[in-house]
Design a protein around this motif. Structure first.
Motif, PDB file in Angstrom:
ATOM      1  N   TYR A   1      14.306 -12.317 -27.615  1.00 14.20           N
ATOM      2  CA  TYR A   1      14.032 -13.704 -27.238  1.00 14.20           C
ATOM      3  C   TYR A   1      15.341 -14.474 -27.290  1.00 14.20           C
TER       4      TYR A   1
ATOM      5  N   GLU B   1      16.764 -18.681 -27.682  1.00 10.56           N
ATOM      6  CA  GLU B   1      16.417 -20.060 -27.977  1.00 10.56           C
ATOM      7  C   GLU B   1      17.253 -20.996 -27.106  1.00 10.56           C
TER       8      GLU B   1
ATOM      9  N   HIS C   1      18.240 -27.701 -33.252  1.00 15.23           N
ATOM     10  CA  HIS C   1      16.842 -27.302 -33.143  1.00 15.23           C
ATOM     11  C   HIS C   1      16.558 -26.663 -31.784  1.00 15.23           C
ATOM     12  N   SER C   2      15.673 -25.702 -31.776  1.00 16.07           N
ATOM     13  CA  SER C   2      15.242 -25.065 -30.528  1.00 16.07           C
ATOM     14  C   SER C   2      14.210 -25.946 -29.832  1.00 16.07           C
TER      15      SER C   2
ATOM     16  N   THR D   1      11.664 -21.590 -26.360  1.00 22.14           N
ATOM     17  CA  THR D   1      11.882 -20.182 -26.677  1.00 22.14           C
ATOM     18  C   THR D   1      11.423 -19.347 -25.494  1.00 22.14           C
TER      19      THR D   1
ATOM     20  N   LEU E   1       9.060 -17.922 -36.260  1.00 19.76           N
ATOM     21  CA  LEU E   1       9.822 -19.031 -35.692  1.00 19.76           C
ATOM     22  C   LEU E   1       9.087 -20.364 -35.765  1.00 19.76           C
TER      23      LEU E   1
ATOM     24  N   HIS F   1      10.455 -24.253 -35.695  1.00 18.52           N
ATOM     25  CA  HIS F   1      10.204 -25.039 -34.487  1.00 18.52           C
ATOM     26  C   HIS F   1       9.513 -26.360 -34.802  1.00 18.52           C
TER      27      HIS F   1
ATOM     28  N   HIS G   1       7.700 -28.368 -28.925  1.00 17.74           N
ATOM     29  CA  HIS G   1       8.433 -27.144 -28.603  1.00 17.74           C
ATOM     30  C   HIS G   1       7.626 -26.352 -27.581  1.00 17.74           C
TER      31      HIS G   1
ATOM     32  N   ASP H   1       7.054 -22.609 -25.381  1.00 22.32           N
ATOM     33  CA  ASP H   1       7.268 -21.160 -25.429  1.00 22.32           C
ATOM     34  C   ASP H   1       6.787 -20.523 -24.135  1.00 22.32           C
TER      35      ASP H   1
END
Length: 555
Positions: A352, A354, A363-364, A367, A404, A408, A415, A417
């Motif tokens: 993966y 980020e 901070h992500s 993802t 994660l 997150h 966030h 994904d």
């Protein structure tokens, strides 16, 4: 007393610096320092330099010919220059290499290489460097190779010293590695028109570190991903399959140039922040040198300074390189963020990345998960067709996603994904899916359902996108038992002209995903290579809003 000590220290320091400079310049010309010291000086090459190059040809007609040389002296570049396509002949490049500390006064260091019919010294384009180095003669080697060697003191330390050699194939061959360059014309071998010509490529100096950008949301809160599905690149220009129009550009359609022209056009117009190569970058059966095919897409992305990640399809490793060997190569290229992933789970390319939030945030914000869907079924009698994502891959995905989540949650916005695979999962053919875009062929999902869909939904993945089925270009939304939106499953739409596209007049596509982190929104659309819709956003669709999967707007 104190002033006298300070004055003495200054005088000693100045003398030491002056002595170092004198010794440094003397050593460059006369090598006054011991060889062992050279390794630690930044101006000297770590590793080895090339002292000679040759080419051998062998034939099954001639029992006395051999493509093997004394291995204590020569190292062979393990690429048959006929690419295994000649019934009776083979040819290989060989190099002599020595570490700098092993060089003797009798050794010469290769400082230049070219390929051509004429002696470069007689060429009308002879450079001033050639004139300055008149004492270093061009030497002829088989295959039209010309090398220039130097026995000067410090030759192994110079910026001209050749430290590595390789061969790439095809009239469209390009280099993607930093510090490397193709030199001269094609090798002069009687390979015939059906075999892509070989080109020598060399590196001078030490291996350079590749640029590896950190993906980050732009200051306006946006981040754009371009998915390139099924490029199907060959060794050489390749042959177009099912190309429309057939008389494109008034001449013969060559697959790879047309594919890469399409990619370049969309890169320049969409300006993505990340490219996802979702498998079958290489058309294995027409890529006897996989490396040459990989470098074509890599060089284009490097030129545009776009970070990229890649996974494999069922055709990538049908050529000359295994998945592991390809990933070892791809990991070292500039702008590549690809990784082999954990060694203790099935497949190559389970990982993966980020995408960091805008500004200087650590901070992500997004993802991106990538998983290897393998190739063909390991149990064809029971489960025909294609392989499936294995349990240990799903366990890795679940454990990674759950690990994660805590981090997150520190991100003050939603966030997001998403995931990319090559072969579609069985749920792509579920009943009651909401489709946006064209369905043109049956989805060739695995016959065995390993449960990856459930893992995606349970771990909060908003969208998964695949390739593999070239002329499917839709996104399909699944729902929960309560009839609420669950997951968007998209197709990239095949990009490459080296793969099939013969269902209903398909035109090659590229899919775009636009992330608006201000609104936690994902919008997707497609770009087409040819036709009246060129330059337009096709089937533009919001698939995530306020961080949640949403149904398409009506009307």
């Amino acid at each position: 007393m104190t002033r006298r000590i300070v004055r003495t220290i200054i005088q000693v320091s100045v003398a030491a610096v002056f002595s170092f400079i004198v010794i440094f310049f003397l050593d460059r010309n006369f090598r006054v320092l011991p060889n062992a010291i050279h390794t630690y000086l930044p101006s000297h090459h770590h590793g080895s330099v090339i002292t000679d190059i040759t080419l051998t040809k062998c034939s099954s007609y001639n029992l006395f010919s051999s493509c093997k040389l004394d291995t204590t002296i020569w190292r062979r570049v393990e690429k048959d220059l006929y690419l295994g396509k000649s019934l009776m002949s083979s040819a290989y490049l060989h190099v002599q290499r020595k570490r700098e500390e092993e060089l003797t006064p009798d050794d010469k260091v290769v400082v230049d290489v070219t390929v051509g019919r004429l002696n470069p010294a007689t060429s009308s384009t002879k450079s001033s460097k050639d004139a300055d180095d008149a004492d270093e003669k061009w030497e002829s080697r088989p295959g039209g190779i010309w090398i220039k060697r130097s026995s000067k003191k410090g030759a192994s330390d110079s910026k001209d010293a050749v430290t590595a050699l390789d061969v790439l194939f095809g009239d469209d061959a390009v280099e993607a590695r930093p510090g490397w360059a193709i030199t001269g014309t094609q090798l002069l071998l009687d390979v015939g028109s059906s075999i892509p010509a070989g080109h020598i490529t060399i590196r001078r100096g030490a291996q350079q570190e590749a640029i590896k950008p950190i993906p980050r949301v732009r200051d306006n809160g946006r981040f754009k991903i371009m998915q390139l599905a099924d490029l199907h690149l060959s060794t050489g220009v390749g042959h177009c399959r099912d190309a429309l129009p057939e008389d494109w550009n008034g001449g013969k359609c060559e697959a790879d140039p047309r594919t890469l022209d399409f990619v370049a056009k969309v890169l320049e117009e969409e300006k993505p922040d990340l490219v996802v190569l979702s498998g079958d970058q290489v058309n294995g059966e027409t890529a006897p040198d996989t490396q040459s095919a990989i470098f074509k897409y890599a060089q284009l992305l490097i030129k545009h300074k776009v970070p990229y990640v890649s996974i494999f399809g069922n055709h990538d490793d049908e050529g000359s390189m295994s998945r592991s060997a390809q990933m070892d190569l791809i990991e070292q290229l500039p702008y590549s963020l690809s990784r082999a992933g954990p060694e203790d789970i099935d497949g190559v390319g389970n990982y993966y990345i980020e995408v960091l939030a805008k500004g200087g945030s650590g901070h992500s914000a997004i993802t991106v998960y990538l998983l290897d869907t393998h190739a063909y079924s390991p149990n064809e009698r029971k489960f025909h067709g294609y392989d499936w994502i294995k349990k240990n891959q799903i366990d890795w995905f679940r454990n990674t996603a759950q690990g994660l989540k805590k981090k997150h949650k520190e991100y003050t916005r939603h966030h997001m994904d998403v995931a990319f695979i090559h072969i579609p999962i069985p749920e792509y053919v579920k009943e009651n899916l909401t489709l946006v875009g064209d369905w043109k062929e049956p989805a060739t999902s695995p016959a065995y359902n390993s449960g990856f869909y459930d893992a995606l939904v349970e771990e909060g993945i908003s969208m998964v996108s695949c390739g593999h089925d070239h002329v499917n270009e839709y996104c399909a939304m699944s729902t929960t038992e309560e009839h609420k939106p669950a997951l968007w499953m998209c197709y990239g739409g095949a990009t490459g002209f080296g793969g099939y596209a013969g269902y209903g007049g398909y035109h090659r596509k590229i899919r775009i995903f636009d992330f608006n982190t201000n609104e936690a929104r994902i919008t997707t659309w497609k770009r087409v290579e040819w036709g009246e819709n060129t330059g337009k956003r096709l089937d533009e669709l919001i698939i995530v809003d306020a961080g949640r999967v949403v149904a398409p707007m009506q009307g």
